[in-house]
Scaffold this active site. Structure first.
Site, short mmCIF file in Angstrom:
data_model
loop_
_atom_site.label_atom_id
_atom_site.label_comp_id
_atom_site.label_asym_id
_atom_site.label_seq_id
_atom_site.Cartn_x
_atom_site.Cartn_y
_atom_site.Cartn_z
N PHE A 1 53.73 -66.73 0.33
CA PHE A 1 54.68 -67.74 -0.11
C PHE A 1 53.95 -69.07 -0.20
CE2 PHE A 1 57.88 -71.07 0.44
CZ PHE A 1 58.78 -70.70 -0.55
N LYS B 1 55.58 -79.53 5.97
CA LYS B 1 56.46 -79.22 7.11
C LYS B 1 56.21 -80.06 8.36
CE LYS B 1 58.14 -74.78 5.52
NZ LYS B 1 57.46 -73.83 4.66
N ASP C 1 46.46 -71.96 3.09
CA ASP C 1 47.76 -72.62 3.09
C ASP C 1 48.26 -72.70 4.54
OD1 ASP C 1 50.44 -73.32 2.95
OD2 ASP C 1 50.87 -72.09 1.18
#
Ligand SMILES: *Cc1c(COP(=O)(O)O)cnc(C)c1O
Length: 387
Positions: A128, A242, A213
């Protein structure tokens, strides 16, 4: 009826306020929050230092254009550089923008050094990387890309864990390998240290870049600032978001000296990216996370959490089939309907979130105490025995 476009499945609850690891709902109930806005509220809800920082900065300066020097941005970039592999940082507002920037920077590097044919990126099934068109087709999750064609080209996907397929996929057009150090949405799949070392070696042998990532697993979540630090390797490009904002929208892309050469004035940009308000919050998050002993405490509490979850797995093998993760990024695999399990967890006043592979994802704030872990374990055990 809601005027909000129906792009989410939502639980029928709203929250009035939050403090530390707890959320207080409009229905009067108190919930133990082991979602943290999906690894966003790294310091829990309404951390005093973040509250004070926003109050102070909001009275001073919110936004100026990147056409001017932004001291808070210089400061945050320098601190990220001083504490990581990186030599430069570019600021965005979200994870998808950060992964998108990573893709652009990788392509631009090879263009700059006279190898424009190296422009394809190898990605993995179950990944993702966000919901922009390029990050969407990079991950190529069949459910996420459906109806959004034509597909964005430039990605070659291999099965997660298939080393032979990975080696076969590398060719003269390969610019980079992009992977999450720990697959989050994909089911808390931790890349073993030896695989990360192997990936770095593979990239070096074939003159390709390694993009890790760390939007979900970075910023202290595993007990090191970046999850790849456990393997003792250095990637070339790392998108983050985040947890670095602690709840304020903030993303960034970290790069080393080598790949920075293509990114000159005008090659990338963002109106909001790196504005004084966001940068102040990012700096305040680092004030806490980089404090001596903070990450060691995450390691200790994370290890304690793992031990307790493993005990539950041993005790209830008919419900818990696996316990995965690192630090405070944990997943328990449920035998049966994981959505139903989450509903019951919610009824028992605790919040978790699902991931692929029938995984219940548990991401408490990094400030969680052993006592709060104990409280979570009691609720999880009750949920298991009633399941
Ligand atoms: C959440 C996430 C993203 C996307 O971040 P957004 O802020 O939602 O755009 C990208 N990569 C990973 C690994 C993520 O977990």
């Amino acid at each position: 009826m809601s005027a909000v476009l129906g792009t989410y499945n939502r639980r029928n609850i709203s929250f009035l306020k939050g403090k530390g690891c707890y959320l207080y709902a409009t229905n009067g109930e108190k919930y133990l929050d082991f979602v943290s806005g999906i690894a966003v509220n790294s310091l829990g809800h309404c951390h005093d230092h973040l509250v004070q920082t926003v109050q102070k900065q909001s009275e001073q300066l919110w936004h100026v254009s990147n056409a001017f020097i932004i001291p808070e941005q210089e400061k945050l970039a320098q601190r990220l550089v001083d504490n990581t592999f990186a030599d430069y940082v570019v600021f965005m507002n979200s994870g998808a923008e950060a992964t998108e920037a990573s893709i652009k920077i990788a392509r631009k590097y090879f263009h700059e050094i006279g190898k424009p044919e190296k422009n394809r990126i190898i990605t993995f099934t179950g990944a993702f990387h966000g919901r922009t068109l390029a990050s969407l087709f990079a991950a190529n999750n069949p459910e996420h890309v459906k109806g959004f064609g034509p597909r964005v080209d430039g990605f070659d996907q291999v099965s997660f864990g298939d080393h032979d397929a990975l080696k076969k996929a590398i060719n003269k057009n390969t610019a980079a390998i992009m992977v999450e150090t720990i697959l989050g949405e994909g089911g808390i799949k931790v890349l073993p240290n030896e695989c990360l070392v192997g990936l770095r070696k593979l990239c070096d042998e074939h003159d390709i870049l390694l993009i890790l990532d760390e939007v979900q697993c970075g910023i202290g979540r595993t007990g090191k600032f970046f999850a790849f630090e456990w393997a003792g390797i250095e990637p070339d490009i790392v998108p983050i978001a985040k947890g670095i904002g602690g709840g304020f929208p903030l993303g960034a892309c970290l790069v080393n000296q080598k790949v920075s050469v293509g990114m000159k004035p005008g090659t990338h940009g963002s109106t909001f990216g790196g504005n004084p308000l966001a940068m102040s919050v990012g700096n305040a998050v680092l004030d806490i996370i980089l404090k001596k002993g903070f990450l060691e405490n995450v390691q200790e509490v994370g290890f304690y959490f793992e031990e307790q979850l493993k005990k539950l797995q041993e005790k209830y093998p008919n419900v818990v089939s696996d316990v995965r993760g690192k630090g405070l990024l944990r997943g328990i695999q449920i035998k049966g309907d994981s959505v139903k399990f989450l509903d019951q967890l919610f009824n028992n006043k605790m919040l978790g979130v699902k991931a692929s592979d029938n995984i219940i994802r548990l991401l408490p704030p990094l400030i969680v105490s052993k006592q709060e872990i104990d409280e979570a374990i009691i609720i999880i055990e009750k949920t298991i025995t009633d399941f």
